[in-house]
Design a protein around this motif. Sequence first.
Motif, PDB file in Angstrom:
ATOM      1  N   LEU A 280       0.805  -1.231   0.000  1.00 30.77           N
ATOM      2  CA  LEU A 280       0.000   0.000   0.000  1.00 30.77           C
ATOM      3  C   LEU A 280       0.838   1.281   0.000  1.00 30.77           C
ATOM      4  O   LEU A 280       0.382   2.311  -0.496  1.00 30.77           O
ATOM      5  CB  LEU A 280      -0.941   0.003   1.214  1.00 30.77           C
ATOM      6  N   LYS A 281       2.050   1.235   0.532  1.00 32.00           N
ATOM      7  CA  LYS A 281       2.887   2.449   0.582  1.00 32.00           C
ATOM      8  C   LYS A 281       3.519   2.692  -0.791  1.00 32.00           C
ATOM      9  O   LYS A 281       4.089   1.781  -1.385  1.00 32.00           O
ATOM     10  CB  LYS A 281       3.957   2.312   1.671  1.00 32.00           C
ATOM     11  N   GLU A 282       3.383   3.934  -1.256  1.00 33.49           N
ATOM     12  CA  GLU A 282       3.852   4.228  -2.628  1.00 33.49           C
ATOM     13  C   GLU A 282       5.364   4.385  -2.700  1.00 33.49           C
ATOM     14  O   GLU A 282       5.964   4.059  -3.724  1.00 33.49           O
ATOM     15  CB  GLU A 282       3.214   5.519  -3.156  1.00 33.49           C
TER      16      GLU A 282
ATOM     17  N   VAL B 110       8.051   3.619   4.559  1.00 28.59           N
ATOM     18  CA  VAL B 110       8.097   2.381   5.353  1.00 28.59           C
ATOM     19  C   VAL B 110       8.325   2.727   6.825  1.00 28.59           C
ATOM     20  O   VAL B 110       7.602   2.265   7.709  1.00 28.59           O
ATOM     21  CB  VAL B 110       9.186   1.417   4.819  1.00 28.59           C
ATOM     22  N   ARG B 111       9.345   3.543   7.113  1.00 31.16           N
ATOM     23  CA  ARG B 111       9.563   3.993   8.499  1.00 31.16           C
ATOM     24  C   ARG B 111       8.778   5.284   8.720  1.00 31.16           C
ATOM     25  O   ARG B 111       9.007   6.272   8.040  1.00 31.16           O
ATOM     26  CB  ARG B 111      11.057   4.223   8.762  1.00 31.16           C
ATOM     27  N   ASP B 112       7.857   5.236   9.669  1.00 25.16           N
ATOM     28  CA  ASP B 112       7.014   6.395   9.953  1.00 25.16           C
ATOM     29  C   ASP B 112       7.160   6.716  11.450  1.00 25.16           C
ATOM     30  O   ASP B 112       6.521   6.079  12.303  1.00 25.16           O
ATOM     31  CB  ASP B 112       5.567   6.055   9.576  1.00 25.16           C
TER      32      ASP B 112
ATOM     33  N   ASP C 273       6.228   9.187  13.363  1.00 25.85           N
ATOM     34  CA  ASP C 273       5.028   9.614  14.097  1.00 25.85           C
ATOM     35  C   ASP C 273       4.158   8.409  14.476  1.00 25.85           C
ATOM     36  O   ASP C 273       3.648   8.316  15.595  1.00 25.85           O
ATOM     37  CB  ASP C 273       4.189  10.598  13.270  1.00 25.85           C
ATOM     38  N   ARG C 274       4.012   7.503  13.517  1.00 23.80           N
ATOM     39  CA  ARG C 274       3.197   6.314  13.781  1.00 23.80           C
ATOM     40  C   ARG C 274       3.873   5.419  14.830  1.00 23.80           C
ATOM     41  O   ARG C 274       3.198   4.860  15.707  1.00 23.80           O
ATOM     42  CB  ARG C 274       2.952   5.547  12.469  1.00 23.80           C
ATOM     43  N   ILE C 275       5.205   5.291  14.760  1.00 24.63           N
ATOM     44  CA  ILE C 275       5.926   4.487  15.754  1.00 24.63           C
ATOM     45  C   ILE C 275       5.622   5.016  17.157  1.00 24.63           C
ATOM     46  O   ILE C 275       5.269   4.251  18.065  1.00 24.63           O
ATOM     47  CB  ILE C 275       7.453   4.489  15.488  1.00 24.63           C
TER      48      ILE C 275
ATOM     49  N   GLN D  98      11.904  -4.742  14.016  1.00 29.94           N
ATOM     50  CA  GLN D  98      11.920  -5.976  13.222  1.00 29.94           C
ATOM     51  C   GLN D  98      10.839  -5.935  12.141  1.00 29.94           C
ATOM     52  O   GLN D  98      11.047  -6.420  11.022  1.00 29.94           O
ATOM     53  CB  GLN D  98      11.723  -7.202  14.122  1.00 29.94           C
ATOM     54  N   SER D  99       9.709  -5.334  12.486  1.00 30.61           N
ATOM     55  CA  SER D  99       8.610  -5.212  11.522  1.00 30.61           C
ATOM     56  C   SER D  99       9.028  -4.321  10.353  1.00 30.61           C
ATOM     57  O   SER D  99       8.722  -4.619   9.185  1.00 30.61           O
ATOM     58  CB  SER D  99       7.370  -4.610  12.199  1.00 30.61           C
ATOM     59  N   ILE D 100       9.741  -3.232  10.676  1.00 28.21           N
ATOM     60  CA  ILE D 100      10.202  -2.315   9.629  1.00 28.21           C
ATOM     61  C   ILE D 100      11.203  -3.023   8.713  1.00 28.21           C
ATOM     62  O   ILE D 100      11.124  -2.896   7.478  1.00 28.21           O
ATOM     63  CB  ILE D 100      10.804  -1.038  10.271  1.00 28.21           C
ATOM     64  N   GLU D 101      12.124  -3.799   9.305  1.00 29.98           N
ATOM     65  CA  GLU D 101      13.087  -4.557   8.488  1.00 29.98           C
ATOM     66  C   GLU D 101      12.348  -5.480   7.519  1.00 29.98           C
ATOM     67  O   GLU D 101      12.687  -5.581   6.340  1.00 29.98           O
ATOM     68  CB  GLU D 101      14.008  -5.398   9.394  1.00 29.98           C
TER      69      GLU D 101
HETATM   70  O1  LIG Z   1       1.720   1.780  10.480  1.00 28.49           O
HETATM   71  C1  LIG Z   1       2.556   1.526   9.592  1.00 28.49           C
HETATM   72  O2  LIG Z   1       2.839   2.325   8.690  1.00 28.49           O
HETATM   73  C2  LIG Z   1       3.247   0.232   9.603  1.00 28.49           C
HETATM   74  O3  LIG Z   1       3.853  -0.144   8.623  1.00 28.49           O
HETATM   75  C3  LIG Z   1       3.224  -0.582  10.862  1.00 28.49           C
HETATM   76  C4  LIG Z   1       4.400  -0.265  11.808  1.00 28.49           C
HETATM   77  C5  LIG Z   1       4.208  -1.196  13.045  1.00 28.49           C
HETATM   78  O4  LIG Z   1       5.007  -2.127  13.261  1.00 28.49           O
HETATM   79  O5  LIG Z   1       3.232  -0.970  13.771  1.00 28.49           O
HETATM   80  C6  LIG Z   1       5.680  -0.551  11.107  1.00 28.49           C
HETATM   81  C7  LIG Z   1       6.370   0.429  10.451  1.00 28.49           C
HETATM   82  C8  LIG Z   1       6.046   1.873  10.599  1.00 28.49           C
HETATM   83  O6  LIG Z   1       7.207   2.635  10.739  1.00 28.49           O
HETATM   84  C9  LIG Z   1       5.088   2.117  11.690  1.00 28.49           C
HETATM   85  C10 LIG Z   1       4.353   1.144  12.260  1.00 28.49           C
END
Ligand SMILES: O=C(O)C(=O)C[C@]1(C(=O)O)C=C[C@@H](O)C=C1
Length: 114
Positions: A55-57, A62-64, A66-68, A99-102
């Motif tokens: 979904l990410k363009e 990938v690394r966000d 604010d969301r982290i 690990q999720s980001i990797e």
């Molecule tokens: O929310 C996202 O954009 C995700 O891809 C999920 C997730 C997560 O592990 O929760 C992983 C990578 C992002 O940097 C932020 C959060």
Amino acid sequence: MESLVLSIEDQRVCVRAAKGCETMTELRREIDKLDQFIVEVLKFRLSFMERAAVLKETRNKVRDEDRIEAVVDNIKAKAVAVGLNVEFAETVYRHLIEQSIEHEYGVFDAIEKG
Ligand SMILES: O=C(O)C(=O)C[C@]1(C(=O)O)C=C[C@@H](O)C=C1
């Protein structure tokens, strides 16, 4: 809590509370049941990163940061609500997110974008 009933699809597992375990053998049997469930939940959570990579363009999404921080704040609030050590929850989650980001980078790079 006397016991925890966990279910995934048609699988239903009842894990006894720690204080109900009289021997290390019993205690480890319950830990193994919990770990089976945790592994399945982790796999399911990771499937959302696989979808996010689609979904990410752009790769820089990938690394966000604010969301982290939002995820970690949310987890800290949930930890307080259930009486889990907040530092423990935060440490586990920061590792899990890294690990999720990797994993997400790996999937993103494997997909041809555009
Ligand atoms: O929310 C996202 O954009 C995700 O891809 C999920 C997730 C997560 O592990 O929760 C992983 C990578 C992002 O940097 C932020 C959060």
